[in-house]
Write an enzyme that holds these catalytic residues in place. Structure first.
Site, PDB file in Angstrom:
ATOM      1  N   ILE A  33      -4.208  37.036  14.622  1.00 47.05           N
ATOM      2  CA  ILE A  33      -5.597  37.109  14.156  1.00 47.05           C
ATOM      3  C   ILE A  33      -6.278  35.751  14.197  1.00 47.05           C
ATOM      4  CG2 ILE A  33      -5.237  39.134  12.697  1.00 47.05           C
ATOM      5  CD1 ILE A  33      -5.124  37.209  10.298  1.00 47.05           C
ATOM      6  N   GLU A  34      -5.576  34.725  14.699  1.00 48.01           N
ATOM      7  CA  GLU A  34      -6.223  33.407  14.789  1.00 48.01           C
ATOM      8  C   GLU A  34      -6.421  33.049  16.265  1.00 48.01           C
ATOM      9  OE1 GLU A  34      -5.087  30.587  11.619  1.00 48.01           O
ATOM     10  OE2 GLU A  34      -3.837  32.169  10.805  1.00 48.01           O
ATOM     11  N   MET A  35      -5.537  32.239  16.857  1.00 51.03           N
ATOM     12  CA  MET A  35      -5.740  31.865  18.255  1.00 51.03           C
ATOM     13  C   MET A  35      -4.998  32.799  19.226  1.00 51.03           C
ATOM     14  SD  MET A  35      -5.687  27.766  17.469  1.00 51.03           S
ATOM     15  CE  MET A  35      -5.953  27.080  19.102  1.00 51.03           C
TER      16      MET A  35
END
Lengths: 333, 333
Positions: A142-144
């Site tokens: 859900i980030e990079m």
């Protein structure tokens, strides 16, 4: 143990400011609050540097590049600096981190400012140091959302990164590897400190660096017991405490240890620069510092703080905002 | 018409470099290519400033803040600088723009560098100027996806923006409005110029500012006819030409005018800083400048350029990369 070969203009400038601050010592009459001041520590200009990752100019420069490098995300547009935005107190000023494909995480983005002073990284302390922390958000879905090998391959494509990794890690045959990626990012982050806040200047003897209300706030901060957990140079004990703030169902450190005793526990956040790193709490649901102080009184000190005291403590907390650190917007390859 | 009240260190520094360049005039012997040089124009330090939006320091400072402001996007994490990233030639170096919720658009992000010199904005020229351009990406569903009124309301929440808009637009009762948002962003973008590239220094008389291969590339650029469309200070005629590059089904300007004659037409892109604004073409499918030159020869000049000529033209194009402009990473409220 401090291993440093760093000699940057920013640090020199910081050292000069320090001298200026020390020169001011003793000029104003003592305000009689020495017993309170003794409970605090001014923020050093650099955090402890681990023996296995000496701080060098080359690593810091490379880490600065990598911090702003969106091509180590799978979308190609998200970098560390997206959520740890230097324009926004090195955080994002939204309730919960928003990353790959607009996915919204469960927790508020912590600032990277002074993060080298923390004894545990992430809200749940799942990594002990910045080297461990650095690779997490790159890979988090859900980030990079980037496979680490793919990130390294992408960096390998650029001659400039080949050069910069080789300069930063001269002993390595294949310097573009995950350990060095982590070391460079950690090194850069260890330079992102905010010493010389008004409160630091006060602790160093400038009696006029904070005003009477702010001093009352400092006293209340000590007297009510905030300082029990918010202690040390970064105003955190780096320890874990159970709390369920309004709206949160996050089990916190239990996720890391599986130990029932860790249910709902979170690492005490730093209060350095808290005035510019809103919103607050693990779920970012608290918009103002006044509200945050009231909630902490209620949840952690079992006490309904009065309005005036909340105002005083809030005023004190604003004195913990330091000068934002120097960095480069790099020219990426 | 030029209306400017701008006096910033960046512009002063630029003026000093200009003097240095002019001082060099005539030192080296003429290389006999004056007829070629006469076909080009050096890039001025500022583009034309429209009479209705004078360039002031206050507008530029405000525009600089707004350019880096992610909270005028609906996710709260996408700013102008996300796709027009100063670390990446003020573009994004990915094939097609990636915006709200990771949606990927149809077109490659144009750099904002020197965009004030363009006679039409966007690949399809749907806006005539930067004021018109500025509000597009904020509202586009696949970019910042923000309702414009919501963006203005969000800005209105911050005292600092109330102050900065009032300072930039002192005549207005309600300065936080969409026209002023557009004017401030356009003003900032008009300062993002890259004069004094090696080629500019050559045009101004420094015969050694570019080498022999680059000079052969300049000659080929003129002789083969590239200059027919890539003319003027930004190396674009700001006119529209039909082209379908490999992989593109984009109808281009036809979407804007509905006129069959505009089918597949795109505005000639600037070649300023083309060396650092890869990938290329309206769909960003072309990774290298060599490929781009070959495709343009084939599609626009109806000619298969030889390898050596492609190398020469590419070398010439790299001389169009100037010094990146000064700007601030703002301290946002």
């Amino acid at each position: 143990m401090i291993h440093t070969a760093l000699a940057r203009p920013a640090l020199i400038a910081a050292a000069v400011s320090l001298s200026a601050a020390l020169a001011a010592t003793g000029v104003a009459a003592d305000d009689g609050l020495g017993d309170y001041r003794d409970r605090f520590e001014p923020l050093p200009h650099l955090p402890p540097i681990p023996a296995h990752n000496s701080l060098t100019e080359e690593k810091v420069e490379l880490g600065n590049m990598l911090f702003f490098e969106p091509r180590i995300s799978s979308s190609g547009v998200i970098s560390c600096a997206t959520c740890h935005n230097p324009a926004l107190g090195w955080s994002d000023r939204i309730p919960r981190a928003t990353g790959h494909d607009g996915q919204i995480g469960e927790r508020n983005t912590p600032t990277v400012l002074n993060s080298g002073f923390l004894g545990a990284q992430f809200w749940d302390g799942r990594e002990p140091d910045l080297e461990g922390q650095a690779l997490g958000p790159i890979q988090a879905d859900i980030e990079m959302a980037m496979d680490l090998d793919a990130a390294l391959e992408r960096l390998e494509e650029f001659e400039l990164y080949q050069e910069k990794f080789a300069e930063a890690f001269p002993g390595d045959d294949n310097p573009i590897n995950k350990d060095n990626l982590a070391q460079a990012l950690a090194s850069f982050q260890r330079t992102l400190n905010t010493p010389n806040s008004p409160f630091d200047r006060y602790l160093r003897g400038d009696m006029n660096a904070i005003n009477d209300q702010e001093k009352r706030g400092m006293q209340a901060f000590v007297d009510t017991g905030c300082i029990a957990c918010h202690s040390g140079p970064a105003l955190t004990d780096s320890n874990f405490w159970a709390i369920q703030v309004p709206g949160s169902t996050d089990v916190g450190r239990f996720d890391v240890t599986g130990d029932e005793a860790d249910m709902y526990k979170f690492r005490t956040p730093t209060l350095r620069n808290v005035g510019v790193t809103y919103p607050y709490m693990n779920n970012g649901a608290t918009e103002t510092l006044e509200e945050a102080v009231a909630i902490m009184g209620r949840e952690m000190l079992n006490r309904e703080l009065e309005g005036e005291m909340i105002a005083d403590i809030t005023a004190f907390l604003h004195t913990l905002t330091g000068k934002m650190p120097e960095f480069q917007v790099p020219a990426l390859p």
